[in-house]
Design a protein around this motif. Sequence first.
Motif, mmCIF file in Angstrom:
data_model
loop_
_atom_site.group_PDB
_atom_site.id
_atom_site.type_symbol
_atom_site.label_atom_id
_atom_site.label_comp_id
_atom_site.label_asym_id
_atom_site.label_seq_id
_atom_site.Cartn_x
_atom_site.Cartn_y
_atom_site.Cartn_z
ATOM 1 N N GLY A 166 -76.339 -31.539 -30.546
ATOM 2 C CA GLY A 166 -75.058 -29.672 -30.879
ATOM 3 C C GLY A 166 -73.720 -30.254 -30.935
ATOM 4 N N ALA A 167 -73.076 -30.835 -30.389
ATOM 5 C CA ALA A 167 -71.293 -31.352 -30.480
ATOM 6 C C ALA A 167 -71.087 -31.419 -32.103
ATOM 7 N N TRP A 168 -72.321 -32.992 -32.193
ATOM 8 C CA TRP A 168 -71.761 -33.493 -33.821
ATOM 9 C C TRP A 168 -72.048 -32.507 -34.450
ATOM 10 N N LEU A 169 -73.450 -31.610 -34.998
ATOM 11 C CA LEU A 169 -73.468 -30.644 -35.828
ATOM 12 C C LEU A 169 -72.130 -29.142 -36.237
ATOM 13 N N GLU A 170 -72.202 -29.007 -34.769
ATOM 14 C CA GLU A 170 -70.847 -28.594 -35.169
ATOM 15 C C GLU A 170 -69.435 -28.876 -35.435
ATOM 16 N N VAL A 171 -69.203 -29.824 -34.944
ATOM 17 C CA VAL A 171 -67.656 -30.780 -35.728
ATOM 18 C C VAL A 171 -68.086 -30.518 -37.659
ATOM 19 N N THR A 172 -69.601 -31.614 -37.150
ATOM 20 C CA THR A 172 -69.515 -32.032 -38.748
ATOM 21 C C THR A 172 -69.642 -30.744 -39.967
ATOM 22 N N VAL A 398 -99.734 -47.437 -34.408
ATOM 23 C CA VAL A 398 -98.689 -46.172 -34.380
ATOM 24 C C VAL A 398 -97.424 -46.757 -34.531
ATOM 25 N N GLY A 399 -97.175 -46.421 -36.106
ATOM 26 C CA GLY A 399 -95.924 -46.656 -36.684
ATOM 27 C C GLY A 399 -94.794 -45.870 -36.038
ATOM 28 N N VAL A 400 -93.717 -45.591 -35.873
ATOM 29 C CA VAL A 400 -92.430 -45.193 -35.592
ATOM 30 C C VAL A 400 -91.265 -46.236 -36.771
ATOM 31 N N VAL A 401 -91.568 -44.929 -37.925
ATOM 32 C CA VAL A 401 -90.110 -45.947 -38.807
ATOM 33 C C VAL A 401 -89.402 -44.498 -38.997
ATOM 34 N N PRO A 402 -88.368 -44.892 -39.252
ATOM 35 C CA PRO A 402 -86.885 -43.622 -39.400
ATOM 36 C C PRO A 402 -87.655 -42.913 -40.787
ATOM 37 N N ARG A 403 -86.790 -41.483 -40.618
ATOM 38 C CA ARG A 403 -87.362 -40.503 -41.485
ATOM 39 C C ARG A 403 -85.959 -40.277 -42.685
ATOM 40 N N PRO A 409 -79.412 -32.068 -41.437
ATOM 41 C CA PRO A 409 -78.274 -33.780 -41.506
ATOM 42 C C PRO A 409 -79.456 -34.498 -41.651
ATOM 43 N N VAL A 410 -77.740 -35.732 -42.398
ATOM 44 C CA VAL A 410 -78.218 -36.647 -42.186
ATOM 45 C C VAL A 410 -77.196 -37.681 -41.142
ATOM 46 N N LEU A 411 -77.987 -38.349 -40.758
ATOM 47 C CA LEU A 411 -76.355 -39.644 -39.825
ATOM 48 C C LEU A 411 -77.564 -41.153 -40.034
ATOM 49 N N THR A 412 -76.164 -41.836 -40.298
ATOM 50 C CA THR A 412 -76.233 -43.312 -40.480
ATOM 51 C C THR A 412 -76.414 -43.749 -39.226
ATOM 52 N N GLY A 414 -78.134 -47.737 -37.910
ATOM 53 C CA GLY A 414 -78.727 -48.617 -38.603
ATOM 54 C C GLY A 414 -79.002 -49.530 -39.715
ATOM 55 N N GLY A 415 -76.924 -49.099 -40.352
ATOM 56 C CA GLY A 415 -76.877 -48.924 -41.541
ATOM 57 C C GLY A 415 -78.020 -48.569 -42.539
ATOM 58 N N ARG A 416 -78.513 -47.574 -42.092
ATOM 59 C CA ARG A 416 -79.540 -46.643 -42.966
ATOM 60 C C ARG A 416 -79.697 -45.253 -42.591
ATOM 61 N N GLU A 417 -79.516 -44.327 -44.050
ATOM 62 C CA GLU A 417 -79.252 -42.765 -43.741
ATOM 63 C C GLU A 417 -80.622 -42.408 -43.187
ATOM 64 N N CYS A 418 -80.221 -41.555 -42.779
ATOM 65 C CA CYS A 418 -82.425 -41.201 -41.577
ATOM 66 C C CYS A 418 -81.330 -39.615 -41.547
ATOM 67 N N HIS A 419 -82.840 -38.728 -40.969
ATOM 68 C CA HIS A 419 -82.576 -36.952 -41.616
ATOM 69 C C HIS A 419 -82.439 -37.270 -39.370
ATOM 70 N N ALA A 420 -81.416 -36.361 -39.418
ATOM 71 C CA ALA A 420 -81.594 -36.750 -37.685
ATOM 72 C C ALA A 420 -81.553 -34.615 -37.260
ATOM 73 N N GLY A 421 -83.319 -35.760 -37.245
ATOM 74 C CA GLY A 421 -84.151 -33.986 -36.630
ATOM 75 C C GLY A 421 -83.793 -33.649 -34.761
ATOM 76 N N SER A 422 -83.707 -32.252 -34.473
ATOM 77 C CA SER A 422 -83.588 -32.259 -33.158
ATOM 78 C C SER A 422 -84.396 -33.547 -32.223
ATOM 79 N N GLY A 423 -86.322 -34.106 -32.812
ATOM 80 C CA GLY A 423 -86.945 -35.148 -32.425
ATOM 81 C C GLY A 423 -86.147 -36.637 -32.170
ATOM 82 N N GLY A 424 -85.080 -36.501 -32.712
ATOM 83 C CA GLY A 424 -84.911 -37.645 -33.329
ATOM 84 C C GLY A 424 -84.982 -37.773 -35.069
ATOM 85 N N VAL A 425 -84.186 -39.668 -34.945
ATOM 86 C CA VAL A 425 -84.270 -40.166 -37.280
ATOM 87 C C VAL A 425 -86.026 -40.058 -37.123
ATOM 88 N N ASP A 426 -86.905 -40.322 -36.567
ATOM 89 C CA ASP A 426 -88.572 -41.805 -36.596
ATOM 90 C C ASP A 426 -89.467 -40.599 -36.613
#
Length: 612
Positions: A166-172, A398-403, A409-412, A414-426
């Motif tokens: 929440g704070a990250w989205l506000e500042v961004t 059961v696979g867990v992979v970066p979205r 919103p995009v968050l880096t 582990g060196g990979r750009e991922c979609h940063a949703g409210s449920g995480g980046v997975d």
Amino acid sequence: MLAEMRIQGLGVIDDATLELDPGLTVLTGETGAGKTMVVTGLHLLGGGRAESSRVSAGAKRAVVEGRFVASPGALELAEEVGAEPDDDGSLIAARTVSADGRSRAHLGGRSVPNGVLGRLAEAQLAVHGQNDQLRLLRGSDQRALLDRFAGDPVAVPLAAYRARRGAWLEVTAELAERRDNARRLAQESDMLRHGLAEIEAVDPQPGEDRELVERARRMAEADDLRAAAESARAALSGSDDGESPGAVGLAGQAKGLVEGSGDPALVELGPRLAEAVAVLADVTAELSGYLDRLDADPEQLSRVLERQAELKSLTRKYAADTDGVLEWAASARERLDGLDTSDEALAELSRRRDELSAELAERAAEVTAARTEAAGRLAEATTAELEGLAMKDARLQVGVVPRPAGEGPVLTVGGRECHAGSGGVDEVEIRLVPHAGATAQPLHKGASGGELSRVMLALEVALAGSDPVPTMVFDEVDAGVGGRAAVEIGRRLARLAERHQVIVVTHLPQVAAYADRHLVVQKASGAGVTRSSVRRLSEEERSQELARMLAGMEDTDTGRAHAEELRAAATAHRDADRAAAAPADLAQARSRRAGGARGGGRSRRRTVAQAG
């Protein structure tokens, strides 16, 4: 758990009461008898959508009433909405649907919004049907299922991730706005600064415009005001030559006359006349002061009018009066603080964003690691269950992979750009390998209806230890299944019933044989109208019902013998499963069931009218 449910005027069910106990309860009946209405009633109790088409023909309304042995969470909800538990601590929930489509909900004798029953169901009741199998095909639901299985190892870092996000989205967003709208913000900043400079140059004071209006009026009418004040003073003090006495002098004479009369009645008037003399003298002095202050200087009037003009130049632009101008100035200063587009301000925002990004990526990585670990355990536990559900060579992955980054919103991480949703980046995807040598496929591609039913049940068994909901309802999850798989479904449901109250609507005798108690929905026709009732079967009647379900042979010795054989096998399986359970787990399960049985006894039953 759900101890009792009453249904009136719902579909083909005219009036039926279901008395429910801990363990496994099965509900059977011929096609069209009304088993679906029982599940519909449970959906209504859980805050589900009300449809007038469900009301029985000729009935004014349908009523569903349930008595829950309430969990602590349910009791907290009841206290929040002012609902009262029953005498034995249970909660009465009711739902009424009228023939014209109107719906009402009650909890603990109090009318409540329908959403309150939905919240109650979240703590007390989980209904699983073929629609739930369809939801299992969605990625978001698969991720929620994995998180439910993982418990706190995912929930704790996920909560920290969401708070930081929440704070990250506000500042961004603020940084992007300042950069993208720098010109517009600079123009707005210049306008605000110009306005503040103009206001500060005039320096208006609170209420000054009103005071100036009064001063200007008084100065413009100075001659008339002076004449009036002088006449009034002369009337009080008399003429300067003393020939015409004023009110003060006359009142003084009157005072002297009454005091010197010697008559007590007149003498008593003396103090009052003295007061009058004092008041008249004070007024005379104030009139003199007013005349001294009355300013008729044209230059002074000119200065007042000039000041009025200065203030009007502000009130035309910024507000209706000087108080409003001062409020605008305060608001402008506050807005300016947020419009700093200087390089220093942008650099500070950028630094703060990067700091939050690093913290958020760290939290996201913790969530991913916890999910990955839980995914392996869930896949292993579910695969083991599938082996017992006549899917010996099937495996669940059961696979867990970066979205991947896309819209939003995009968050880096582990060196990979991922979609940063409210449920995480997975992204979580459950895949099924249905048999040896087959390629793993997503559930919506690789599973038939019967396989999907078994996968869902296997997942529920795997989740049983981490699911806090005390009552689980399964609506024909055995559709498309038969033979050995049906036997194993019954066996798994019985295992699940060691931890939860399980209610199953089924058409398979192999499943019904594992029940602790057996309810049957029976229909009867009369006068061209079909009506159904629900009753509990005795042990002998259970064998007859199983024989009917096997091949419609409830009246034959062969059918009953087959049914008894099926029940005996189910009893043997249940005894073996209980013996194989860890002693601690078994003790806990028996404790839960005993507690539920004590709370599930019959209590004073309230009607819907009383509940309302």
